[in-house]
Design a protein around this motif. Structure first.
Motif, PDB file in Angstrom:
ATOM      1  N   GLU A  79      -1.729   3.780  -4.436  1.00 16.02           N
ATOM      2  CA  GLU A  79      -2.418   3.122  -3.591  1.00 16.02           C
ATOM      3  C   GLU A  79      -2.124   1.804  -3.378  1.00 16.02           C
ATOM      4  O   GLU A  79      -2.216   1.028  -2.454  1.00 16.02           O
ATOM      5  N   VAL A  80      -1.819   1.169  -4.574  1.00 17.16           N
ATOM      6  CA  VAL A  80      -1.481  -0.291  -4.568  1.00 17.16           C
ATOM      7  C   VAL A  80      -0.247  -0.333  -5.713  1.00 17.16           C
ATOM      8  O   VAL A  80      -0.219   0.156  -6.432  1.00 17.16           O
TER       9      VAL A  80
ATOM     10  N   ARG B 223       0.983  -1.250  -0.103  1.00 18.83           N
ATOM     11  CA  ARG B 223      -0.038  -0.096   0.022  1.00 18.83           C
ATOM     12  C   ARG B 223       0.886   1.134   0.104  1.00 18.83           C
ATOM     13  O   ARG B 223       1.885   1.198   0.304  1.00 18.83           O
TER      14      ARG B 223
END
Length: 187
Positions: A128-129, A57
């Motif tokens: 975010e990822v 993350r």
């Protein structure tokens, strides 16, 4: 695919050249013949024996990790999202011993890093990822794991984001000075 040198001795960036059209894109992410020709070793690409993938993350830092013994060569790429990837040369006698360099790896440009044995490696997820793929030249042996704290003041790595989640192992990693003393007492 182009192969470009970096500031670190023996580390190269593999730069695919995507074909883009209204459907999306196609790119060749690896070519064993070109890789072997660049390294000057036929069969170097075939030495890779294990592929692994991590998902992180935004803000997560993984590393700095290395391998003792004869080390470990790896190809590293970001298959999803973007990461700030960092290498530190820990090869005594290398012209870039102790030097570090950061690279952006992402799913837009598809760059790969070839990391020869004798480097610490770490990265921070910028999106975010972020999925990072590793291709290594020998099976993992936890007994040979090396680690240096991601926030070691002597290395002073400039991570682009505030540190997010860090594993217990990485949070307890030793210092660059401690590792350096075991690698090359004269330095």
């Amino acid at each position: 695919m182009r192969i470009e040198r970096t500031e670190l001795a023996d580390v190269v960036m593999l730069v695919p050249e995507p074909f883009r059209d209204e459907r999306g894109l196609f790119t060749r992410t690896f070519d064993a013949r070109e890789f072997d020709a660049h390294l000057g070793r036929e069969g170097a690409a075939a030495a890779f024996v294990q592929d692994s993938q991590s998902r992180s993350r935004r803000g997560v830092i993984r590393g700095l990790h290395g391998r003792g013994g004869r080390g470990e060569a790896k190809l590293v790429r970001c298959a999803r999202g973007a990461v700030h990837d960092v290498l530190v040369d820990i090869r005594p006698g290398s012209p870039t011993f102790g030097a570090r360099q950061g690279f952006r790896l992402d799913d837009e440009h598809f760059h790969h890093l070839y990391v020869p044995p004798g480097f610490l490696h770490g990265f921070q997820a910028l999106t975010e990822v972020a999925d990072v793929c590793y291709r290594i030249d020998r099976p993992h042996d936890p007994a040979e794991d090396l680690g240096v704290a991601y926030d070691d003041p002597d290395l002073a790595i400039d991570w682009p984001l505030p540190a997010g989640i860090v594993s217990a192992r990485d949070a307890q990693a030793g210092s660059w000075a401690q590792l350096r003393a075991t690698l090359a007492p004269a330095h």
